[in-house]
Write an enzyme that holds these catalytic residues in place. Structure first.
Site, PDB file in Angstrom:
ATOM      1  N   GLY B  53       9.583   4.626  -2.865  1.00 39.31           N
ATOM      2  CA  GLY B  53       8.468   3.996  -3.552  1.00 39.31           C
ATOM      3  C   GLY B  53       8.084   2.618  -3.061  1.00 39.31           C
ATOM      4  N   TRP B  55       6.210   1.739  -0.541  1.00 36.65           N
ATOM      5  CA  TRP B  55       4.781   1.597  -0.213  1.00 36.65           C
ATOM      6  C   TRP B  55       3.955   1.509  -1.497  1.00 36.65           C
ATOM      7  CZ3 TRP B  55       2.314   4.059   4.737  1.00 36.65           C
ATOM      8  CH2 TRP B  55       2.973   3.547   5.870  1.00 36.65           C
ATOM      9  N   ASP B  97       5.659  12.895  -4.310  1.00 37.08           N
ATOM     10  CA  ASP B  97       6.818  13.249  -3.493  1.00 37.08           C
ATOM     11  C   ASP B  97       7.476  14.472  -4.102  1.00 37.08           C
ATOM     12  OD1 ASP B  97       8.505  11.353  -1.262  1.00 37.08           O
ATOM     13  OD2 ASP B  97       9.465  13.160  -2.028  1.00 37.08           O
ATOM     14  N   ASP B 113       4.390  19.124  -4.158  1.00 37.52           N
ATOM     15  CA  ASP B 113       4.389  19.465  -2.738  1.00 37.52           C
ATOM     16  C   ASP B 113       2.986  19.203  -2.186  1.00 37.52           C
ATOM     17  OD1 ASP B 113       4.381  20.662  -0.270  1.00 37.52           O
ATOM     18  OD2 ASP B 113       5.093  22.623  -0.961  1.00 37.52           O
ATOM     19  N   ASP B 140       4.173   7.778   4.548  1.00 35.88           N
ATOM     20  CA  ASP B 140       5.292   7.262   5.345  1.00 35.88           C
ATOM     21  C   ASP B 140       6.357   8.355   5.488  1.00 35.88           C
ATOM     22  OD1 ASP B 140       6.720   5.342   6.768  1.00 35.88           O
ATOM     23  OD2 ASP B 140       7.707   4.544   4.982  1.00 35.88           O
ATOM     24  N   LYS B 180       2.650   7.901   9.250  1.00 38.18           N
ATOM     25  CA  LYS B 180       3.700   7.729  10.263  1.00 38.18           C
ATOM     26  C   LYS B 180       3.544   8.796  11.331  1.00 38.18           C
ATOM     27  CE  LYS B 180       7.857   6.517   9.148  1.00 38.18           C
ATOM     28  NZ  LYS B 180       9.217   6.501   8.579  1.00 38.18           N
TER      29      LYS B 180
END
Lengths: 1135, 326
Positions: B53, B55, B97, B113, B140, B180
């Site tokens: 968490g 970010w 998440d 998901d 990320d 990312k």
């Protein structure tokens, strides 16, 4: 450029009958294992860019051989191909890589389906839990050959396996088992025989409880059980019977049938083995470098038990096993490692099988019933001392005075009472030597008693040659006190085969060593032909001897408890002899445990002619943890004695080395076996293969023990280890010491971080696995040939740099590790290896920062004013922005820091020295801030006594040291006012910096950055007359942005010294590489002035080495020139 | 390694603890924002693969605390953040998440998901919106790295493409996307795909991301999907075929891999000022801080998420034998 050889991870394995197919990088290899000696038959490139991740044969091969229309399916990433088995096996058949077939998604697993007439059909499972079928009819358009089936759940998978369901009638029913990135195991079925694609496909079951990604899944051959393995270090077994027959609905299972605990890292794969009725058996392989066989009884809730563990697979330096295949007989399996090694292992069918290590505890009370002492108490008799006579018999001396012999050569162990001598009660000394008569080996045993007498006995194979229990007069008085030890010289001299030498020492300090020459011409009647009193040097408790006869002279080497060697010359006149020479601290200050002569004594006999001077190679082992090779020069005329260390190996696997043996007989010739102790274990280590040959937990080495290799040809692969534990005699028989499980030699177990090639063509690689390897390049096959390796660094390697002459190698790692290695390439050491000595360690500052990495090194040769080679100027740049300059003295084997300083606070990565024709000394540094900084260190070096001068008779500039006595005073300071230029070149990390010398004090500088750019700079230097130094006259930089798709990590100039004029036409070429796995060849065109006209890509190819870290060229030029690319593996390319 | 030695080794680790971030990766987003001004006029943002968490913390602090004096050196307590959030109700931060995530004030955390079609309506519901009007999507996410480079890079690319698919469903026109990326052998292929949807694609390496790491971040600005493009999580693009008719297109994609050098490479930007900490450098920390107070190593804000092998370690301890199991 063309790829010529590759070492790297072995990603797939499959048995083809007894033989083996191997996916190694882009190539498929075929190893014939059915012959006595496994051999590589052929290698063929299969894909353009993909590693072979899977191999399937269309029909399992039986004894009658494969069907003529059999096919092989190979896949990797989003590619696959189907090749006729017959074509593949034909060594002359050329496979066109252009014929590879693209798949619409990443293939995790694939199987053959029933062929459609002659047209092969396959099914593939993608990483998105989707099944596609493919009909290999090349005449129709590619996309139409595929059939897509709906997925019951589109999720990302780490693993999947497809099975053709043999429990149903239609042969194209598939059972899919999948492991998701989120720890779920999914089971589903699909009928691919119907023409119609179903609208919806349901999951049959969802198996939950894994606590991390599922990396491997499998189903038992009877479709009753499934196994999965995970990031969570467990294997879970599932009962799938109900789900295989279940018609609809998805069963959610939250409890596995059993959980297998034991792996200490991630588990990559599981496979089922055949099992007895009522059992399941599984084999698993893991990141912890082990494979395990598991077994579970099926009658009720039983645990999944690990029944066999295969430890330290491959080089033990690596991290991963990527592939495993089980032989059709299920008696053995092969593993393929991240280290490129392939090894074969035997699965124990059941516990009754003869294992490679057999342990017996001798019941000595049965042989020697304890006599009843008065009062009913039994007198405890216990084993005191052992001598192992080869691998199948040994002698044990009991505390009662009994001497027993044990014969292990027959099916049942035979014990024999050799004799009873009250005077050997609490016996202190016994030793054995081996000698050869008429081609058979005998052992000579010497026994010492409490009064200083010695008894000699000969043993012929497993039987006594001398009559047992001889009368008392056969005891010979050797010394006037109780002997402490008797040790033999393990070198039978060819020109005096009747003599065996033994030394007797006593407990009294500084008393002479009694050296005996024992005549064994008549084996039954050994007698002492001669004896000498060797006067020990000061503090020299002797622990080992070696007697060497040559040209009528007899030399004796003695090793001491304090790591020293002493040399004696034995004459027939004197009986009391002083040492000729003593060398201290040969094995630090630790006991010397063995002495030997290297090579066959016959090779040494060349010395016989010139009797006044002798040269021989000595091997020794010590408690320092090393085995060492020394060259010894003895000149009796001039009385010069010299000991030169040629090689020293500290095998980390055997920290307490007891002995070393090189096996020379075929077929396992050349193996160097070291034995000793590691913690609780007795370890036999094969240094040649870099593998543990065997180990046994004896609870530590501080006990009475003896070990012997087999004495004869037929027992040479055996070993016998006898020892006392808890007053009992343990017998441990090793059966396959010389067994070589390797089909392919392993290389680094993790990625190569640095690679450097010496001027003599030795390739040094340093990797994340903390190992430095030296290799040579086979000119014909382009394969790397391992020379030697050292696991001395405790952290991953950061940089390696050779001395310009190739005689020294400097290495750096984290925690401030900087080592200097002397590399001896002298052929005499032995063929196929080089000597590698850790000469010096750069002293670490007392207040060390954790993780202080020494990221970059450079070394420039330094000469004395007379022109002798003094050593090197070594530059080190570190992660705390500090710079250290040290002089390395090759005579004193010592670093002395002469200057130090800081750049800023950012991490430094590169350092290079450059000398100008007018004597300027430039230092270039670069780091994570993207700047290249030029330091004029001429003045600082002058203060330290170092200047750059042209050597007489040549215009080459070299560093010269005024006073070779460098004092370790306070180092000079490197200051920012020495910066003559600090220029931003890249946006962030400068990953590589290379310099070319152009004529007229011009430098061509190349840099590669994390920012994907390459910079090319022309730098003109000129003398700074005011400051007696150097300055930058002009600099022109050309930045090639986006030269690669990723960080540029390696650059290699194609030629070294250049003239601008010469290369105006053809240009200057260099090579670059990057994490994008491309190698590019560039051509620079320079203008007459200072400008760079152009830099163009000339060639661009893909390499199969991920994470490229380094490039280096080997070969003098022209045709034999090769490019070596280091990363995850090493690839050799022809230019 | 003790936490104090890790403090010296990793300046961002220490800084994250001092400033109350759950992970050092917070600085990567801060440095990306400093370079690209990502948070300007942002009120709706979706954070994908958000656990633990950090970010979301950055987003929450930057977006809702805007206009106020920020004291980056003082650890902000979570209660402070609650008060700030209440004063700025219009900012919406949705964090997704698959792993459970400790709630963050001002952030809507969802366990879902990102590839699943049902996630989209869920996100839209929490954004209180029925159309795509998100200003910024960040991700990320990274996989379990196995060491098999091609597989690791593939899985990472799939995470990125899954994030892109969700982003195409929720981003407003000219919105931004940050994710990312592993700069491996096939990275150019990803750049080309992203460029189809965004006017400007840049690859950025924050100084807080280690130089030795393969990771970087793609900053995709000004979302401009091709005309006629229908975003969908039912039939996502570039993540394997979801229909028979997808096969031809997917195969054609694969064939393009063969000429990686000819492909377009995103321009590179290193972000974060040179005066900021260097994540590759080792620092000699003084024993006392600027006020002469002895430096003590503080505990992490949140212990790292339980590793998957936690139970295995406990089992080993239970079994005894010095942790040695045969």
């Amino acid at each position: 450029m063309k790829s010529r050889s590759y070492v790297g991870p072995v990603t797939s394995l499959a048995f083809f009958g007894d033989d083996l197919l191997v996916g190694h990088g882009l190539e498929l290899k075929f190893f014939m294992l059915s012959n006595s000696q496994p051999s590589l038959q052929w290698r063929k490139r299969i894909f353009k860019r993909e590693r072979i991740q899977g191999i399937q044969l269309s029909s399992p091969t039986q004894n009658e051989g494969p069907a003529s229309n059999a096919n092989v399916l190979l896949w990797g990433g989003k590619r696959f191909r189907i090749i006729h088995l017959a074509d593949l096996m034909d060594p002359s058949f050329n496979i066109k890589i252009e014929d590879e077939i693209p798949a619409p998604d990443w293939i995790l697993h694939s199987v053959f389906l029933e062929p459609d007439g002659d047209v092969p059909r396959i099914a593939m499972m993608t990483a998105h839990n989707t099944i596609l079928t493919y009909r290999h009819e090349q005449s129709i358009e590619l996309a139409s050959r595929y059939r897509w089936y709906p997925s019951p759940e589109r999720c990302l998978l780490y693993s999947a396996t497809l099975f053709r369901d043999s429990t149903t009638q239609t042969t194209n029913d598939l059972v899919a088992i999948a492991g998701t990135v989120f720890g779920e195991v999914l089971l589903w079925k699909l009928d691919t025989s119907q023409d119609k694609v179903p609208e919806k496909v349901e999951l049959s079951a969802r198996y939950l409880s894994h606590e991390g990604s599922v990396f491997g899944v499998s189903i038992s051959p009877d479709f009753s059980y499934a196994a999965s393995c995970s990031d969570d270090r467990t294997i879970r077994l599932w009962n799938i019977k109900a789900d295989i027959v279940g018609l609809e609905g998805c069963r959610e299972v939250k409890e596995p049938l059993a959980i297998g605990w034991g792996h200490q890292a991630r588990i990559w794969g599981v496979k089922f083995l055949q099992a007895e009725e009522g059992y399941v058996r599984i084999i698993s392989f893991s990141e912890d470098l082990t494979a395990k066989v598991w077994s579970m009884r099926l009658d009720g809730p039983n645990p999944l038990i690990c029944t066999q563990t295969f430890k330290n697979l491959h080089s033990a330096s690596g991290k991963n096993i990527w592939s495993l295949a089980i032989h059709p007989s299920e008696r053995h399996f092969v593993t393929g490692g991240a280290d490129g090694g392939i090894a074969s292992w035997k699965i124990l069918e059941d516990v009754r099988e003869t294992p490679a290590i057999k342990e017996t505890i001798a019941n000595l009370e049965e042989i020697l019933p304890p006599p009843q002492a008065s009062g009913g108490k039994s007198i405890k008799d216990e084993p005191r001392k052992y001598v192992a006579l080869g691998s199948r018999s040994f002698i044990v001396a009991m505390s009662s005075g009994w001497l027993l012999h044990c014969n292990l050569s027959k099916p049942s162990t035979e014990w024999q009472k050799v004799g009873f001598w009250p005077q050997i009660k609490n016996l202190s000394a016994m030793g054995a030597g081996r000698f050869e008569t008429d081609g058979t080996y005998n052992h000579l045993v010497a026994l010492g008693d409490n009064t200083g007498k010695v008894l000699l006995q000969t043993w012929h194979r497993y039987l006594p040659a001398t009559p047992t229990n001889p009368p008392d007069q056969d005891w010979i008085q050797i010394c006037d006190t109780r002997p402490s030890d008797i040790f033999f010289s393990h070198c039978q001299n060819k020109n005096d085969t009747h003599s065996v030498y033994a030394a007797v020492t006593t407990f009294k300090p500084d008393t002479p060593i009694q050296l005996l020459r024992i005549n064994v011409e008549t084996a039954e009647k050994p007698f002492i032909a001669q004896s000498w009193s060797l006067i020990p040097p000061e503090t020299f408790p002797s622990t080992a001897i070696l007697v060497y006869t040559c040209g009528g002279r007899v030399f004796c080497f003695a090793g001491s408890r304090h790591g020293a060697f002493a040399l004696y010359s034995l004459t027939s006149d004197d009986t009391s002899i002083k040492s000729l020479k003593i060398w201290r601290h040969v094995h630090d200050d630790e006991s010397i445990t063995s002495l030997g002569l290297k090579g066959d004594p016959s090779q040494i006999d060349v010395n016989t002619g010139a009797a006044s001077s002798v040269e021989l190679l000595l091997t020794s082992t010590g408690r320092s943890g090393a085995y060492k090779f020394h060259k010894v020069f003895i000149n009796t005329n001039t009385q010069e004695y010299e000991l030169v260390e040629l090689n020293a190996v500290y095998p980390a696997a055997v920290p307490r080395v007891e002995n070393y043996r090189k096996f020379t007989t075929s077929p396992n010739g050349g193996y160097e076996i070291i034995y000793g102790f590691r913690g609780r274990d007795f370890v036999l280590w094969n240094q040649t293969l870099g593998l543990e040959a065997a180990s046994y937990d004896c609870e530590g080495g501080n006990r009475s023990w003896d070990f012997s290799f087999g004495a004869d040809e037929d027992t040479q692969s055996e070993g016998l280890f006898v020892f006392t534990k808890s007053k009992r005699c343990y017998i441990v028989e090793f059966k396959q010491i010389l067994h070589n499980p390797l089909l392919q030699t392993p290389f680094h177990g993790r990625e190569v971080k640095t690679l450097a090639i010496s001027s003599q063509g030795i390739i040094a690689t340093g990797a994340e696995d903390t190992i430095i390897r030296l290799s040579s390049l086979d000119q014909e096959t382009n394969q790397l040939l391992p020379l030697t390796f050292r696991k001395t660094h405790t952290t991953g390697l950061q940089d390696l740099v050779w001395s310009p002459c190739g005689g020294w190698l400097f290495s750096s790692g984290s925690v401030e590790e900087v080592y200097c290695w002397k590399i001896n390439t002298e052929a005499k050491i032995q063929s196929g290896t080089v000597g590698m000595l850790q000469e010096a360690v750069y002293e670490v500052s007392t207040e060390s920062l954790p993780d202080l990495r020494v990221c970059g090194l450079d070394a420039a040769a330094v000469y004395t004013e007379k022109g002798d080679h003094y050593g090197f100027l070594v530059g080190m740049v570190r992660s705390d922005s500090s710079i250290k300059l040290a002089l390395y003295d090759i005579a004193e084997k010592k670093f002395t820091t002469i200057a130090e300083g800081h750049y800023k606070t950012s991490c430094l990565l590169q350092i290079r020295f450059h000398l100008t024709t007018y004597g300027g000394i430039l230092m270039l540094t670069a780091g994570t801030d993207g700047h290249v900084t030029f330091w004029d260190i001429t003045q600082t070096m002058v203060v330290c006594g170092v200047s750059a001068k042209s050597s007489t008779g040549s215009n080459l500039v070299a560093l010269s040291l005024k006073d070779p006595q460098v004092s370790a005073s306070v180092p000079e300071k490197l200051r920012t006012d020495q910066w003559i230029l600090s220029q931003p070149v890249h946006q962030n990390s400068i990953k590589v910096l290379e310099l070319y010398n152009l004529e007229g004090d011009e430098i061509l500088m190349l840099t590669g950055g994390d920012d994907t750019a390459i910079s090319v700079s022309r730098i003109k230097c000129k003398e700074n007359p005011e400051k007696m130094g150097t300055m930058i006259n002009e600099i022109t930089t050309k930045l090639l942005a986006r030269a690669h798709a990723s960080a540029v990590t390696a650059l290699a100039p194609l030629s070294s010294t250049l003239s601008v004029v010469d290369h105006k036409e053809q240009g200057i070429e260099f090579l670059s590489s990057s994490v994008d796995q491309q190698v590019k060849r560039w051509c620079i065109k320079l203008n007459d002035g200072t400008a760079i006209e152009s830099v163009e890509v000339v060639e661009d190819i893909y390499v199969s080495v991920p994470d490229v870290s380094s490039l280096a060229l080997i070969g003098t030029g022209g045709k034999d020139r090769r490019l070596v690319v280091g990363g995850v593996g090493v690839e050799v390319l022809e230019l | 390694m003790g936490k104090s030695s890790k403090d010296k080794r990793d300046s961002y680790y220490r800084l994250a603890k001092e400033q109350g971030y759950r992970a050092r990766s917070a600085y990567k987003l801060l440095q990306l924002d400093a370079q690209f001004n990502l948070f300007k006029d942002v009120t709706r943002v979706v954070d994908l693969c958000a656990a633990p968490g950090s970010w979301s913390q950055v987003l929450s602090r930057s977006l809702v605390a805007k206009g106020k004096d920020r004291e980056p050196n003082v650890a902000q307590s979570e209660t402070n953040e609650v008060q700030e959030v209440q004063s700025k109700p219009k900012v919406k931060i949705v964090a997704l998440d698959l792993q459970p995530m400790t709630p963050l004030p001002g952030v809507i955390t969802l366990q879902a998901d990102i590839t699943h079609p049902s996630t989209l309506p869920l996100v839209l519901k929490h954004l209180e919106s029925d159309s795509a009007n998100v200003d910024l999507v960040v991700s990320d996410g990274a996989p379990d790295v196995t060491g098999l480079h091609d597989l690791d890079e593939y899985i990472q690319a799939q995470l990125l493409l899954a994030a892109l698919n969700l982003a195409t469903c929720v981003l407003r026109p000219s919105g931004n996307f940050v994710a990312k990326i592993f700069r491996g052998r096939d990275v150019a292929e990803l750049y080309c795909k992203l460029r189809i949807f965004f006017e400007r694609v840049t690859v950025a390496k924050p100084r807080s991301s280690r130089g030795s790491s393969i990771e970087a971040f793609v900053v995709c600005e000004n979302y401009t999907p091709p005309e006629g493009f229908q975003p969908s999580l039912e039939n996502p693009i570039w993540t394997g075929p979801t229909r028979q008719e997808d096969i031809a297109g997917q195969i054609a994609e694969v064939s393009l891999d063969d000429a990686p050098s000819g492909r377009w490479v995103a321009p590179f930007v290193a972000c974060g000022d040179l005066s900021e900490w260097d994540s590759d450098a080792t620092y000699q920390l003084p024993d006392t801080d600027e006020n002469g107070v002895k430096r003590v190593s503080i505990d992490p804000i949140q212990p790292p998420t339980a590793p998957p092998y936690k139970t295995a370690i406990e089992m080993r301890r239970k079994l005894g034998n010095g942790g040695k199991i045969n």
